[in-house]
Design a protein around this motif. Structure first.
Motif, PDB file in Angstrom:
ATOM      1  N   GLN A 146      38.394 -86.941-128.634  1.00  0.00           N
ATOM      2  CA  GLN A 146      38.419 -85.559-128.430  1.00  0.00           C
ATOM      3  C   GLN A 146      39.652 -84.953-129.149  1.00  0.00           C
ATOM      4  N   PHE A 147      40.882 -85.703-128.852  1.00  0.00           N
ATOM      5  CA  PHE A 147      42.078 -85.342-129.424  1.00  0.00           C
ATOM      6  C   PHE A 147      42.060 -85.438-131.007  1.00  0.00           C
ATOM      7  N   SER A 148      41.605 -86.628-131.580  1.00  0.00           N
ATOM      8  CA  SER A 148      41.547 -86.950-132.817  1.00  0.00           C
ATOM      9  C   SER A 148      40.529 -86.034-133.753  1.00  0.00           C
ATOM     10  N   GLN A 149      39.549 -85.529-133.022  1.00  0.00           N
ATOM     11  CA  GLN A 149      38.731 -84.508-133.361  1.00  0.00           C
ATOM     12  C   GLN A 149      39.336 -83.109-133.985  1.00  0.00           C
ATOM     13  N   THR A 150      39.976 -82.746-132.702  1.00  0.00           N
ATOM     14  CA  THR A 150      40.861 -81.408-132.853  1.00  0.00           C
ATOM     15  C   THR A 150      41.871 -81.468-133.851  1.00  0.00           C
ATOM     16  N   LEU A 151      42.514 -82.599-133.925  1.00  0.00           N
ATOM     17  CA  LEU A 151      43.630 -82.674-135.040  1.00  0.00           C
ATOM     18  C   LEU A 151      42.938 -82.797-136.466  1.00  0.00           C
ATOM     19  N   ASP A 152      41.760 -83.317-136.579  1.00  0.00           N
ATOM     20  CA  ASP A 152      41.206 -83.442-137.891  1.00  0.00           C
ATOM     21  C   ASP A 152      40.645 -82.049-138.169  1.00  0.00           C
ATOM     22  N   LEU A 153      40.078 -81.223-137.292  1.00  0.00           N
ATOM     23  CA  LEU A 153      39.785 -80.082-137.566  1.00  0.00           C
ATOM     24  C   LEU A 153      40.774 -79.098-137.934  1.00  0.00           C
ATOM     25  N   ILE A 154      41.865 -79.220-137.180  1.00  0.00           N
ATOM     26  CA  ILE A 154      42.937 -78.079-137.380  1.00  0.00           C
ATOM     27  C   ILE A 154      43.469 -78.590-138.877  1.00  0.00           C
ATOM     28  N   GLU A 155      43.639 -79.813-139.253  1.00  0.00           N
ATOM     29  CA  GLU A 155      44.095 -80.193-140.821  1.00  0.00           C
ATOM     30  C   GLU A 155      43.319 -79.800-141.679  1.00  0.00           C
ATOM     31  N   LYS A 156      42.168 -79.669-141.477  1.00  0.00           N
ATOM     32  CA  LYS A 156      41.119 -79.311-142.621  1.00  0.00           C
ATOM     33  C   LYS A 156      40.777 -77.757-142.539  1.00  0.00           C
ATOM     34  N   ASN A 157      40.854 -77.049-141.513  1.00  0.00           N
ATOM     35  CA  ASN A 157      40.170 -75.804-141.481  1.00  0.00           C
ATOM     36  C   ASN A 157      41.279 -74.786-141.114  1.00  0.00           C
ATOM     37  N   TYR A 158      42.509 -74.991-140.512  1.00  0.00           N
ATOM     38  CA  TYR A 158      43.163 -74.069-140.131  1.00  0.00           C
ATOM     39  C   TYR A 158      43.688 -73.237-141.650  1.00  0.00           C
ATOM     40  N   VAL A 159      44.068 -71.854-141.266  1.00  0.00           N
ATOM     41  CA  VAL A 159      44.328 -70.951-142.604  1.00  0.00           C
ATOM     42  C   VAL A 159      45.244 -71.374-143.335  1.00  0.00           C
ATOM     43  N   GLN A 160      46.327 -72.098-142.941  1.00  0.00           N
ATOM     44  CA  GLN A 160      47.589 -72.456-143.727  1.00  0.00           C
ATOM     45  C   GLN A 160      47.695 -74.069-143.615  1.00  0.00           C
ATOM     46  N   PRO A 161      48.413 -74.866-144.399  1.00  0.00           N
ATOM     47  CA  PRO A 161      48.511 -76.086-144.168  1.00  0.00           C
ATOM     48  C   PRO A 161      49.680 -76.347-143.179  1.00  0.00           C
ATOM     49  N   VAL A 162      49.200 -77.443-142.378  1.00  0.00           N
ATOM     50  CA  VAL A 162      50.163 -77.694-141.173  1.00  0.00           C
ATOM     51  C   VAL A 162      50.731 -78.991-141.114  1.00  0.00           C
ATOM     52  N   ASN A 163      51.800 -79.199-140.572  1.00  0.00           N
ATOM     53  CA  ASN A 163      52.449 -80.642-140.604  1.00  0.00           C
ATOM     54  C   ASN A 163      51.970 -81.574-139.506  1.00  0.00           C
ATOM     55  N   ARG A 164      51.386 -82.661-139.834  1.00  0.00           N
ATOM     56  CA  ARG A 164      50.932 -83.541-138.714  1.00  0.00           C
ATOM     57  C   ARG A 164      51.822 -83.823-137.746  1.00  0.00           C
ATOM     58  N   THR A 165      53.092 -84.266-138.095  1.00  0.00           N
ATOM     59  CA  THR A 165      54.098 -84.515-137.177  1.00  0.00           C
ATOM     60  C   THR A 165      54.336 -83.272-136.218  1.00  0.00           C
ATOM     61  N   ASP A 166      54.475 -82.120-136.453  1.00  0.00           N
ATOM     62  CA  ASP A 166      54.719 -81.120-135.875  1.00  0.00           C
ATOM     63  C   ASP A 166      53.522 -80.865-135.034  1.00  0.00           C
ATOM     64  N   LEU A 167      52.037 -81.019-135.262  1.00  0.00           N
ATOM     65  CA  LEU A 167      50.963 -80.844-134.217  1.00  0.00           C
ATOM     66  C   LEU A 167      51.037 -81.913-133.259  1.00  0.00           C
ATOM     67  N   ILE A 168      51.457 -83.168-133.706  1.00  0.00           N
ATOM     68  CA  ILE A 168      51.536 -84.360-132.455  1.00  0.00           C
ATOM     69  C   ILE A 168      52.779 -84.084-131.602  1.00  0.00           C
ATOM     70  N   HIS A 169      54.073 -83.526-132.172  1.00  0.00           N
ATOM     71  CA  HIS A 169      54.872 -83.304-131.203  1.00  0.00           C
ATOM     72  C   HIS A 169      54.561 -82.165-130.316  1.00  0.00           C
TER      73      HIS A 169
END
Length: 424
Positions: A36-59
């Motif tokens: 569930q966590f991996s899916q959510t991370l993938d959805l944010i990275e692919k679909n969020y309105v602006q580019p996001v930093n994966r490290t920031d998301l994990i933190h």
């Protein structure tokens, strides 16, 4: 990736060892949560309105996990970790307050004496609603500290709700250099010494011994009033060594984690620096954590009389655990208990003699708001000495406006006589 690999290897080991079905079901639940966590991370990275930093998301996810546990567990990035080290080892720029979370609200545990926060009238129990206009409702303690701190002579604006106020007010405070001085002494009467510990830093015990040594080389010590009011705590080992200064042997405090085998006892040992004269300890709602350890130990061991108001009630122990990228987590790993086995978490230390602080002219809350010339930054010194007063007059003024201290002095002078009566 390493987390996934570790769980997979562990699950395989359980299967080979004949793990019960219940354990397998628990492993399956863990896999489902990670999926569930991996899916959510993938959805944010692919679909969020602006580019996001994966490290920031994990933190952010780590911070969210820790924030859901308790107010004191938190994620600490590298910059914040350095800031924490500065607080305990050297001077830093800030306003001089210790903060915590009470009833889900960012709260002032205590202002540190002789700092911009104390001079601005901040008091124990004040709620910090905003920092520079930003709401603190979902802000971690570490984030709040990093926003409040800053270079000397810069300012920060706090929206404060005082405990006795119905409406919040904005307070702009100019930051200063917050020193490491945590032990102050003053002779109340010949032989009777007021020892004020403002917080527990790396040098607190050494400073305490130095102050006591300087006094006792000139005057025989007959009694001590140990003032821990508005002391927000600090280092556990310093609380233990300060307590050990007044105890010859026996239990000071013990910590207990989830594992019954994790109990750790902290014991007093006989030393040449031991102080054996009568003692009274002053506490209030701003006395927290390490100061509660000291008060609880001296109370349970019947070494001192505790006077004042019920303490804050922070009875948990946090450990700093490094992560691979140089950041860390602060995790609550244990509760601490007084020698009699009391956990004071959310309860506090109840004084032997409970007495609120009341001054002659006004309430304690009102008096802390008053500012005088001596409170102003960069005020001119009096050419005739400190405030133009003799030490005797200065002490009389302090005793005159502090009913708790007056009672403590009276008690510590009476303790030898009371002990003789009880021994008969």
């Amino acid at each position: 990736m390493r987390l996934m690999h570790g769980i997979g290897a562990m699950a395989l080991l359980f299967i080979l060892a004949g793990t019960p079905a219940q354990s397998l079901a628990r492993d399956a639940d863990q896999y489902q949560a990670l999926k569930q966590f991996s899916q959510t991370l993938d959805l944010i990275e692919k679909n969020y309105v602006q580019p996001v930093n994966r490290t920031d998301l994990i933190h952010g996810a780590i911070q969210g996990m820790l924030g859901a546990i308790d107010p004191h567990s938190a994620f600490i990035d590298l910059d914040k970790f350095k800031m924490m080290q500065e607080e305990f080892q050297g001077e830093f720029g800030g306003i001089g307050i210790q903060i915590g979370v009470r009833d889900r609200r960012l709260t002032v545990i205590a202002p540190i004496e002789d700092t911009p926060a104390a001079q601005a009238g901040l008091r124990a129990g004040d709620i910090i609603l905003e920092i520079n206009g930003e709401s603190t409702s979902d802000m971690s303690i570490e984030d709040a500290v990093s926003k409040i701190r800053g270079p000397k002579d810069t300012s920060v604006t706090l929206t404060i709700l005082h405990t006795d106020s119905k409406a919040p007010e904005k307070v702009t405070i100019v930051r200063g250099i917050i020193p490491l001085v945590s032990v102050k002494t003053r002779e109340l009467e010949p032989g009777y010494l007021l020892v004020r510990i403002t917080d527990f830093k790396a040098t607190t015990t050494a400073d305490l011994h130095k102050k006591l040594r300087e006094y006792t080389t000139k005057t025989p010590l007959q009694g001590i009033v140990l003032d821990l009011r508005n002391n927000p705590g600090g280092l556990l080992d310093q609380a233990v060594s300060v307590s050990d200064t007044f105890l010859r042997d026996g239990l000071i405090v013990y910590t207990q984690g989830r594992d019954p085998q994790s109990r750790q006892d902290e014991l007093a040992t006989a030393q040449s620096t031991d102080i054996t004269c009568p003692m009274v300890v002053l506490v209030n709602a701003g006395s927290a954590s390490a100061s509660e350890i000291v008060a609880g130990a001296l109370q349970d061991r019947k070494r001192a009389i505790i006077v004042g108001e019920r303490t804050f009630g922070k009875g948990s122990v946090q450990s700093i655990i490094p992560l691979a990228d140089g950041s860390a987590i602060k995790l609550t790993v244990a509760l601490y208990y007084t020698p009699s086995g009391r956990s004071i978490q959310a309860e506090g230390i109840q004084p032997d003699i409970e007495v609120p602080l009341v001054t002659n002219a006004t309430s304690a809350e009102e008096s802390s708001m008053l500012r005088r010339e001596a409170d102003l930054s960069r005020h001119l010194d009096n050419p005739n000495g400190e405030l133009g007063k003799s030490p005797e007059n200065d002490v009389q003024e302090i005793l005159g406006r502090d009913n708790q201290l007056r009672l403590a002095l009276s008690l510590v002078k009476s303790l030898p006589h009371i002990t003789q009566i009880q021994a008969r």
